[in-house]
Design a protein around this motif. Structure first.
Motif, mmCIF file in Angstrom:
data_model
loop_
_atom_site.group_PDB
_atom_site.id
_atom_site.type_symbol
_atom_site.label_atom_id
_atom_site.label_comp_id
_atom_site.label_asym_id
_atom_site.label_seq_id
_atom_site.Cartn_x
_atom_site.Cartn_y
_atom_site.Cartn_z
ATOM 1 N N ILE A 9 0.841 -1.198 0.000
ATOM 2 C CA ILE A 9 0.000 0.000 0.000
ATOM 3 C C ILE A 9 0.877 1.250 0.000
ATOM 4 C CG2 ILE A 9 -1.615 1.377 1.370
ATOM 5 C CD1 ILE A 9 -2.958 -1.208 2.234
ATOM 6 N N ARG A 10 1.923 1.241 0.818
ATOM 7 C CA ARG A 10 2.812 2.403 0.887
ATOM 8 C C ARG A 10 3.525 2.634 -0.446
ATOM 9 N NH1 ARG A 10 5.652 4.255 6.223
ATOM 10 N NH2 ARG A 10 5.818 5.957 4.760
ATOM 11 N N THR A 11 3.910 1.561 -1.089
ATOM 12 C CA THR A 11 4.558 1.688 -2.405
ATOM 13 C C THR A 11 3.595 2.281 -3.411
ATOM 14 O OG1 THR A 11 5.980 -0.221 -1.962
ATOM 15 C CG2 THR A 11 5.695 0.432 -4.260
ATOM 16 N N VAL A 13 0.898 4.122 -2.753
ATOM 17 C CA VAL A 13 0.619 5.511 -2.382
ATOM 18 C C VAL A 13 1.764 6.418 -2.811
ATOM 19 C CG1 VAL A 13 0.318 7.105 -0.442
ATOM 20 C CG2 VAL A 13 -0.925 4.952 -0.481
ATOM 21 N N SER A 14 2.992 5.985 -2.573
ATOM 22 C CA SER A 14 4.161 6.790 -2.952
ATOM 23 C C SER A 14 4.200 7.035 -4.455
ATOM 24 C CB SER A 14 5.454 6.097 -2.503
ATOM 25 O OG SER A 14 5.517 6.012 -1.099
ATOM 26 N N SER A 15 3.896 6.010 -5.224
ATOM 27 C CA SER A 15 3.898 6.160 -6.685
ATOM 28 C C SER A 15 2.819 7.136 -7.141
ATOM 29 C CB SER A 15 3.685 4.792 -7.354
ATOM 30 O OG SER A 15 4.727 3.900 -7.029
ATOM 31 N N LEU A 16 1.633 6.983 -6.572
ATOM 32 C CA LEU A 16 0.539 7.896 -6.913
ATOM 33 C C LEU A 16 0.872 9.327 -6.510
ATOM 34 C CD1 LEU A 16 -2.618 5.794 -5.942
ATOM 35 C CD2 LEU A 16 -2.059 6.648 -8.221
ATOM 36 N N LEU A 17 1.470 9.464 -5.325
ATOM 37 C CA LEU A 17 1.804 10.790 -4.816
ATOM 38 C C LEU A 17 2.842 11.473 -5.705
ATOM 39 C CD1 LEU A 17 1.274 12.841 -2.595
ATOM 40 C CD2 LEU A 17 3.022 11.721 -1.211
ATOM 41 N N ARG A 18 3.858 10.740 -6.125
ATOM 42 C CA ARG A 18 4.878 11.331 -7.004
ATOM 43 C C ARG A 18 4.274 11.696 -8.357
ATOM 44 N NH1 ARG A 18 8.086 6.900 -4.858
ATOM 45 N NH2 ARG A 18 9.439 7.687 -3.191
ATOM 46 N N SER A 19 3.355 10.857 -8.845
ATOM 47 C CA SER A 19 2.676 11.180 -10.105
ATOM 48 C C SER A 19 1.860 12.460 -9.958
ATOM 49 C CB SER A 19 1.750 10.023 -10.515
ATOM 50 O OG SER A 19 2.476 8.830 -10.712
ATOM 51 N N PHE A 20 1.193 12.578 -8.823
ATOM 52 C CA PHE A 20 0.393 13.778 -8.580
ATOM 53 C C PHE A 20 1.282 15.021 -8.516
ATOM 54 C CE2 PHE A 20 -1.423 16.763 -5.433
ATOM 55 C CZ PHE A 20 -2.562 17.132 -6.137
ATOM 56 N N ASP A 53 -6.497 3.276 5.061
ATOM 57 C CA ASP A 53 -6.340 4.362 6.021
ATOM 58 C C ASP A 53 -5.563 5.537 5.439
ATOM 59 O OD1 ASP A 53 -6.049 5.907 8.274
ATOM 60 O OD2 ASP A 53 -5.703 4.172 9.577
ATOM 61 N N ARG A 54 -6.036 6.740 5.696
ATOM 62 C CA ARG A 54 -5.355 7.931 5.203
ATOM 63 C C ARG A 54 -4.030 8.170 5.921
ATOM 64 N NH1 ARG A 54 -9.434 12.828 3.535
ATOM 65 N NH2 ARG A 54 -10.809 11.604 2.217
ATOM 66 N N VAL A 55 -3.807 7.480 7.023
ATOM 67 C CA VAL A 55 -2.527 7.611 7.723
ATOM 68 C C VAL A 55 -1.388 7.219 6.797
ATOM 69 C CG1 VAL A 55 -1.119 6.690 9.597
ATOM 70 C CG2 VAL A 55 -3.492 7.306 10.028
ATOM 71 N N CYS A 60 3.325 9.045 3.743
ATOM 72 C CA CYS A 60 4.022 9.198 2.454
ATOM 73 C C CYS A 60 4.195 10.673 2.105
ATOM 74 C CB CYS A 60 3.241 8.477 1.349
ATOM 75 S SG CYS A 60 3.328 6.677 1.448
ATOM 76 N N CYS A 61 3.175 11.476 2.398
ATOM 77 C CA CYS A 61 3.280 12.928 2.160
ATOM 78 C C CYS A 61 4.430 13.520 2.958
ATOM 79 C CB CYS A 61 1.966 13.628 2.540
ATOM 80 S SG CYS A 61 0.684 13.570 1.279
ATOM 81 N N LEU A 62 4.554 13.085 4.217
ATOM 82 C CA LEU A 62 5.618 13.607 5.079
ATOM 83 C C LEU A 62 6.990 13.171 4.564
ATOM 84 C CD1 LEU A 62 4.008 13.092 8.600
ATOM 85 C CD2 LEU A 62 4.553 15.273 7.520
#
Length: 265
Positions: A9-11, A13-20, A53-55, A60-62
């Protein structure tokens, strides 16, 4: 999300976040398509059904914020701070309600002028029923009653409404159930508010509404509402935010995109 492990999940999320981040920072190459992609990626990031969970998103944002702060990537820092605010302290948009302000038929001779027959938006009046009273007094030049909470009475659905109640509470919890409308229904009728000067019709005999039940949204447990903030401390988020503030040299409008969300967090 139940089929994925925490690390997977963290992987994701990180990929989606970097794409965003990449899509959000596009300027010269920005098109309708990139905006649509950005919206889809953000929706995926903030979807509990998709990622749990949004945590995880917060952590990942942090992590991305720590990396962006180290290399001085200002645009990425701004975007990440915005997303952290959306997760931890989202802006609550107050709904707008239409109000029809009508003079009591028994006081046509005592109150000169009338309010517009077009419904007023609560967004242009204020949050409280006291603001409704003050709007009427201002428009009808009854300025002597602006500071007087007892000189004018407001009636909704045949009841006297206390001025310290919110328009939202009166509309949703008192007016709607008696008007036959349902909250959120398209075409809800405007709330009719009858105004009159106190005492001219004798002693008021109508029932008084001085309090209303707290809505489910207002009664939400603070621990549940702000539970994700614990992850901010666990991931040394405060330390990151302080380092970002230390980099600020001029506390003016040019630095507002960084200082405002950081202080808000």
């Amino acid at each position: 999300s139940t089929a994925l492990s925490t690390s997977e999940i963290r992987t994701l999320v990180s990929s989606l976040l970097r794409s965003f981040l990449v899509l959000k920072q596009l300027v010269a190459q920005r098109t309708k398509l990139t905006d649509e992609c950005q919206a889809i990626v953000l929706q995926s990031l903030l979807s509990r059904d998709c990622l749990g969970d949004r945590v995880e998103i917060l952590q990942c944002c942090l992590e991305e914020l720590r990396n962006a702060e180290k290399v001085g990537a200002t645009e990425a820092v701004v975007v990440l701070l915005e997303q952290l605010c959306d997760i931890l302290c989202p802006t609550k948009i107050e709904p707008s309600y239409n109000l029809l302000l009508i003079k009591s038929t028994t006081q046509e001779e005592f109150i000169r002028g009338t309010m517009s027959r077009t419904p007023y938006s609560s967004a242009s009046i204020g949050p409280l029923m006291r603001d409704v009273k003050n709007k009427i007094c201002t428009d009808l030049e009854l300025t002597g009653l602006l500071e007087d909470d007892f000189g004018m009475e407001l009636l909704v659905a045949g009841s006297l409404i206390k001025l310290d109640l919110s328009i939202r509470a009166v509309y949703e919890q008192f007016w709607l159930p008696r008007s036959g409308g349902n909250e959120g229904e398209v075409g809800d009728p405007p709330m009719t508010v009858v105004y009159r000067l106190s005492g001219l019709d004798g002693e008021a005999t109508e029932p008084i509404v001085d309090n209303l039940p707290v809505s489910e949204e207002q009664a939400r447990d603070p621990e549940e509402e702000f539970g994700a903030t614990t992850a901010l401390g666990e991931a040394n988020g405060l330390e990151i935010l302080l380092r970002i503030l230390q980099r600020v040299t001029n506390w003016n409008d040019s630095d507002a995109p960084i200082t405002v969300p950081t202080l808000r967090l």
